[in-house]
Design a protein around this motif. Structure first.
Motif, PDB file in Angstrom:
ATOM      1  N   PRO A   1       0.866  -1.161   0.076  1.00 14.60           N
ATOM      2  CA  PRO A   1      -0.129   0.174   0.079  1.00 14.60           C
ATOM      3  C   PRO A   1       0.936   1.407  -0.170  1.00 14.60           C
ATOM      4  CG  PRO A   1       0.043  -0.843   2.083  1.00 14.60           C
ATOM      5  CD  PRO A   1       0.922  -1.947   1.241  1.00 14.60           C
ATOM      6  N   PRO A   2       0.322   2.380  -0.356  1.00 13.36           N
ATOM      7  CA  PRO A   2       1.113   3.405  -0.205  1.00 13.36           C
ATOM      8  C   PRO A   2       1.451   4.165   1.010  1.00 13.36           C
ATOM      9  CG  PRO A   2      -1.107   4.234  -0.802  1.00 13.36           C
ATOM     10  CD  PRO A   2      -1.190   2.484  -0.804  1.00 13.36           C
ATOM     11  N   LEU A   3       2.714   4.436   1.195  1.00 12.71           N
ATOM     12  CA  LEU A   3       3.104   4.979   2.742  1.00 12.71           C
ATOM     13  C   LEU A   3       2.318   6.369   3.322  1.00 12.71           C
ATOM     14  CD1 LEU A   3       6.752   4.037   2.255  1.00 12.71           C
ATOM     15  CD2 LEU A   3       4.777   2.810   3.326  1.00 12.71           C
ATOM     16  N   GLY A   4       1.859   7.271   2.325  1.00 10.48           N
ATOM     17  CA  GLY A   4       1.312   8.376   2.731  1.00 10.48           C
ATOM     18  C   GLY A   4       2.156   9.276   2.744  1.00 10.48           C
ATOM     19  N   LYS A   5       1.937  10.584   3.440  1.00  7.92           N
ATOM     20  CA  LYS A   5       2.807  11.618   3.470  1.00  7.92           C
ATOM     21  C   LYS A   5       3.922  11.682   4.330  1.00  7.92           C
ATOM     22  CE  LYS A   5       2.617  16.732   4.605  1.00  7.92           C
ATOM     23  NZ  LYS A   5       1.825  17.692   5.331  1.00  7.92           N
ATOM     24  N   ALA A   6       5.270  11.870   4.030  1.00  6.63           N
ATOM     25  CA  ALA A   6       6.296  11.543   4.814  1.00  6.63           C
ATOM     26  C   ALA A   6       6.361  12.461   6.082  1.00  6.63           C
ATOM     27  CB  ALA A   6       7.643  12.187   4.192  1.00  6.63           C
ATOM     28  N   PRO A   7       6.760  11.984   7.376  1.00  9.71           N
ATOM     29  CA  PRO A   7       6.666  13.026   8.466  1.00  9.71           C
ATOM     30  C   PRO A   7       7.448  14.045   8.508  1.00  9.71           C
ATOM     31  CG  PRO A   7       7.933  10.666   8.825  1.00  9.71           C
ATOM     32  CD  PRO A   7       7.248  10.688   7.488  1.00  9.71           C
ATOM     33  N   ASP A   8       6.641  15.081   9.027  1.00 12.29           N
ATOM     34  CA  ASP A   8       7.576  16.323   9.208  1.00 12.29           C
ATOM     35  C   ASP A   8       8.487  16.377  10.460  1.00 12.29           C
ATOM     36  OD1 ASP A   8       8.502  19.098   9.254  1.00 12.29           O
ATOM     37  OD2 ASP A   8       6.371  19.835   9.391  1.00 12.29           O
ATOM     38  N   PHE A   9       9.719  16.093  10.203  1.00 12.76           N
ATOM     39  CA  PHE A   9      10.626  16.234  11.203  1.00 12.76           C
ATOM     40  C   PHE A   9      10.889  17.312  12.032  1.00 12.76           C
ATOM     41  CE2 PHE A   9      11.513  12.148   9.200  1.00 12.76           C
ATOM     42  CZ  PHE A   9      10.983  11.314  10.205  1.00 12.76           C
ATOM     43  N   ASN A  10      10.738  18.462  11.301  1.00 16.82           N
ATOM     44  CA  ASN A  10      10.907  19.833  11.660  1.00 16.82           C
ATOM     45  C   ASN A  10       9.684  20.622  12.240  1.00 16.82           C
ATOM     46  OD1 ASN A  10      13.511  20.088  10.630  1.00 16.82           O
ATOM     47  ND2 ASN A  10      12.780  20.310   8.640  1.00 16.82           N
ATOM     48  N   LEU A  11       8.444  19.846  12.795  1.00 20.23           N
ATOM     49  CA  LEU A  11       7.298  20.269  13.485  1.00 20.23           C
ATOM     50  C   LEU A  11       7.672  20.978  14.542  1.00 20.23           C
ATOM     51  CD1 LEU A  11       4.510  20.131  12.942  1.00 20.23           C
ATOM     52  CD2 LEU A  11       4.143  18.275  14.395  1.00 20.23           C
TER      53      LEU A  11
END
Length: 181
Positions: A27-37
């Motif tokens: 399945p698609p992994l989705g949006k990459a996590p924002d490590f600069n949040l």
């Protein structure tokens, strides 16, 4: 390959699934996590605090004064009134508007400066969590709830979320799996 199989493959590919052979599709992994949040949120908080501070400061040519005049302000106004009168309660030959401006200027110069604003501290000690002020208290440096700095602003940041840290309100919480000896 049948038309149904081709349609199924096309549908999966359109949905972002990938196939590397065999019968399993990933399945698609989705949006990459924002490590600069956290950095982004800290910058946004600083921006909002600067805007709030700018709103609370008086603009050039303005002065913050108390809502009700103080005795010193009233005395300055009356003193200016006497200075611009002939002693019999009549104003000297002067534009009444200018006399009022002088009185107003003297009254404002006697106004006390605004009190220093106490910065609202975010730590658990200065601002305890109550039913009316429910929130998660986090260290502003590392973002961890068990960091001692989240408990008191004078404590050093440990950059750790481990339970049992000295100075933290989680100091007496045993790590998972620890026994009471």
């Amino acid at each position: 390959m049948t038309d149904k199989a081709k349609a199924a493959i096309a549908t999966l590919e359109n949905l972002g699934y990938t196939h590397e052979g065999g019968i399993l599709w990933k399945p698609p992994l989705g949006k990459a996590p924002d490590f600069n949040l956290l950095d982004t949120l800290h910058a946004r908080i600083a921006s909002l605090e600067a805007q709030l501070s700018a709103r609370q400061d008086a603009p050039d040519g303005w002065r913050l004064v108390p809502v009700a005049s103080t005795a010193a302000m009233e005395w300055a106004f009356r003193s200016a009134e006497v200075r611009y009168s002939n002693g019999a309660g009549r104003m000297l030959p002067m534009d009444p508007h200018s006399a009022f401006k002088a009185q107003y200027r003297d009254m404002l110069s006697a106004a006390p400066p605004p009190p220093e604003r106490e910065p609202k501290c975010w730590c658990e000690t200065c601002r305890p969590v109550t039913l009316s002020d429910m929130r998660m208290v986090l260290c502003p440096d590392c973002g961890n709830k068990r960091c001692p700095k989240a408990t008191h602003h004078d404590n050093a940041c440990t950059n750790s979320n481990a339970p049992g840290q000295p100075g933290s309100s989680w100091e007496h919480v045993k790590p998972h799996g620890a026994t009471n000896d």
